[in-house]
Scaffold this active site. Sequence first.
Site, PDB file in Angstrom:
ATOM      1  N   GLN A 154       0.829  -1.203   0.000  1.00  0.00           N
ATOM      2  CA  GLN A 154       0.000   0.000   0.000  1.00  0.00           C
ATOM      3  C   GLN A 154       0.865   1.256   0.000  1.00  0.00           C
ATOM      4  O   GLN A 154       1.804   1.372   0.787  1.00  0.00           O
ATOM      5  CB  GLN A 154      -0.894   0.012   1.241  1.00  0.00           C
ATOM      6  CG  GLN A 154      -1.889   1.169   1.207  1.00  0.00           C
ATOM      7  CD  GLN A 154      -2.701   1.258   2.490  1.00  0.00           C
ATOM      8  OE1 GLN A 154      -2.144   1.439   3.562  1.00  0.00           O
ATOM      9  NE2 GLN A 154      -4.004   1.129   2.372  1.00  0.00           N
ATOM     10  N   CYS A 164      -6.831   7.146   4.965  1.00  0.00           N
ATOM     11  CA  CYS A 164      -6.231   7.547   6.240  1.00  0.00           C
ATOM     12  C   CYS A 164      -6.762   8.916   6.674  1.00  0.00           C
ATOM     13  O   CYS A 164      -6.680   9.886   5.921  1.00  0.00           O
ATOM     14  CB  CYS A 164      -4.706   7.577   6.129  1.00  0.00           C
ATOM     15  SG  CYS A 164      -3.930   8.003   7.686  1.00  0.00           S
ATOM     16  N   LYS A 198      -8.166   1.959  -1.286  1.00  0.00           N
ATOM     17  CA  LYS A 198      -8.928   1.948  -0.032  1.00  0.00           C
ATOM     18  C   LYS A 198      -9.505   3.344   0.173  1.00  0.00           C
ATOM     19  O   LYS A 198      -8.761   4.329   0.130  1.00  0.00           O
ATOM     20  CB  LYS A 198      -8.036   1.580   1.145  1.00  0.00           C
ATOM     21  CG  LYS A 198      -8.832   1.590   2.449  1.00  0.00           C
ATOM     22  CD  LYS A 198      -8.011   1.111   3.630  1.00  0.00           C
ATOM     23  CE  LYS A 198      -8.873   1.133   4.886  1.00  0.00           C
ATOM     24  NZ  LYS A 198      -8.092   0.817   6.078  1.00  0.00           N
ATOM     25  N   HIS A 226     -14.010   1.708   3.864  1.00  0.00           N
ATOM     26  CA  HIS A 226     -14.120   1.862   5.315  1.00  0.00           C
ATOM     27  C   HIS A 226     -15.446   2.594   5.571  1.00  0.00           C
ATOM     28  O   HIS A 226     -15.638   3.700   5.084  1.00  0.00           O
ATOM     29  CB  HIS A 226     -12.934   2.687   5.817  1.00  0.00           C
ATOM     30  CG  HIS A 226     -12.875   2.824   7.305  1.00  0.00           C
ATOM     31  ND1 HIS A 226     -11.693   2.914   7.986  1.00  0.00           N
ATOM     32  CD2 HIS A 226     -13.843   2.879   8.236  1.00  0.00           C
ATOM     33  CE1 HIS A 226     -11.943   3.014   9.283  1.00  0.00           C
ATOM     34  NE2 HIS A 226     -13.244   3.004   9.452  1.00  0.00           N
TER      35      HIS A 226
HETATM   36  C1  LIG Z   1      -2.617   2.196  14.333  1.00  0.00           C
HETATM   37  C2  LIG Z   1      -3.378   2.042  13.053  1.00  0.00           C
HETATM   38  C3  LIG Z   1      -2.682   1.963  11.859  1.00  0.00           C
HETATM   39  C4  LIG Z   1      -3.370   1.826  10.651  1.00  0.00           C
HETATM   40  N1  LIG Z   1      -2.668   1.756   9.490  1.00  0.00           N
HETATM   41  C5  LIG Z   1      -3.329   1.619   8.330  1.00  0.00           C
HETATM   42  C6  LIG Z   1      -2.622   1.533   7.113  1.00  0.00           C
HETATM   43  O1  LIG Z   1      -1.396   1.582   7.054  1.00  0.00           O
HETATM   44  N2  LIG Z   1      -3.344   1.407   5.978  1.00  0.00           N
HETATM   45  C7  LIG Z   1      -4.707   1.344   5.993  1.00  0.00           C
HETATM   46  O2  LIG Z   1      -5.310   1.211   4.929  1.00  0.00           O
HETATM   47  N3  LIG Z   1      -5.396   1.421   7.131  1.00  0.00           N
HETATM   48  C8  LIG Z   1      -4.745   1.554   8.292  1.00  0.00           C
HETATM   49  N4  LIG Z   1      -5.454   1.636   9.456  1.00  0.00           N
HETATM   50  C9  LIG Z   1      -6.922   1.542   9.420  1.00  0.00           C
HETATM   51  C10 LIG Z   1      -7.388   0.106   9.623  1.00  0.00           C
HETATM   52  O3  LIG Z   1      -6.938  -0.710   8.582  1.00  0.00           O
HETATM   53  C11 LIG Z   1      -8.896  -0.020   9.628  1.00  0.00           C
HETATM   54  O4  LIG Z   1      -9.433   0.505   8.441  1.00  0.00           O
HETATM   55  C12 LIG Z   1      -9.472   0.639  10.781  1.00  0.00           C
HETATM   56  O5  LIG Z   1      -8.728   0.484  11.947  1.00  0.00           O
HETATM   57  C13 LIG Z   1     -10.853   0.072  11.013  1.00  0.00           C
HETATM   58  O6  LIG Z   1     -11.648   1.105  11.236  1.00  0.00           O
HETATM   59  P1  LIG Z   1     -11.927   1.661  12.692  1.00  0.00           P
HETATM   60  O7  LIG Z   1     -10.601   1.735  13.418  1.00  0.00           O
HETATM   61  O8  LIG Z   1     -12.533   2.992  12.398  1.00  0.00           O
HETATM   62  O9  LIG Z   1     -12.837   0.643  13.293  1.00  0.00           O
HETATM   63  C14 LIG Z   1      -4.779   1.767  10.653  1.00  0.00           C
HETATM   64  C15 LIG Z   1      -5.478   1.837  11.868  1.00  0.00           C
HETATM   65  C16 LIG Z   1      -4.799   1.988  13.053  1.00  0.00           C
HETATM   66  C17 LIG Z   1      -5.575   2.058  14.334  1.00  0.00           C
END
Ligand SMILES: Cc1cc2nc3c(=O)[nH]c(=O)nc-3n(C[C@H](O)[C@H](O)[C@H](O)COP(=O)(O)O)c2cc1C
Length: 164
Positions: free
Chosen positions: A36, A65, A105, A133
């Site tokens: 990604q 993000c 995404k 998301h």
């Molecule tokens: C610490 C952390 C790092 C994350 N890093 C990424 C990432 O590198 N790429 C990505 O697509 N989503 C990332 N996410 C989002 C998660 O993949 C996921 O979409 C999200 O945690 C789920 O949604 P919610 O936390 O709102 O329930 C990250 C989330 C957290 C908490």
Amino acid sequence: MIRAKRLVASCKIHGSEQGIRKYFVTTAEDRPLVVQFCGHNPSEIAEAAKLVRSMCDAIDINLGCPQKCAKDEKFGSFLLDEPKIIEDIFKALQSANLSVPVFAKIRISQTLSETMNIVRLLEKYGVSLITVHGRRKEREFHTKPADLDIIKQIKQLATVPIIC
Ligand SMILES: Cc1cc2nc3c(=O)[nH]c(=O)nc-3n(C[C@H](O)[C@H](O)[C@H](O)COP(=O)(O)O)c2cc1C
């Protein structure tokens, strides 16, 4: 998630093999593997994707993000209001003929129709799969449940697989 800008700069300084290793290390067993990237510069993102295409099974672009760093550096969900930049990124990836599929995404926008505008744009430029998301980009984090109804509607309307 790798910042395309940093990978490209690293490879310019250290050469591609060492430059990639500073940001991306994998093993033969780590398959299937999706790399990604985030960023807003179409040519940098296409260049970064070309650097790792032989080491992965797909390239994913982070348009989801919601963090401050994404706002400051203009990537992730902060591009959802910039369809021209999204278009240019995916056009550049399509022109790069990567030989691996490109994924995206996203987060949901205010309405289904706004979200579908992004989905249609991604489909137009050959994106093979979209992760949605189910929270809006306005830093909803865990303050609200994910909107599974809108995801269901997106799944019905989209021509590519949608995962959430
Ligand atoms: C610490 C952390 C790092 C994350 N890093 C990424 C990432 O590198 N790429 C990505 O697509 N989503 C990332 N996410 C989002 C998660 O993949 C996921 O979409 C999200 O945690 C789920 O949604 P919610 O936390 O709102 O329930 C990250 C989330 C957290 C908490």
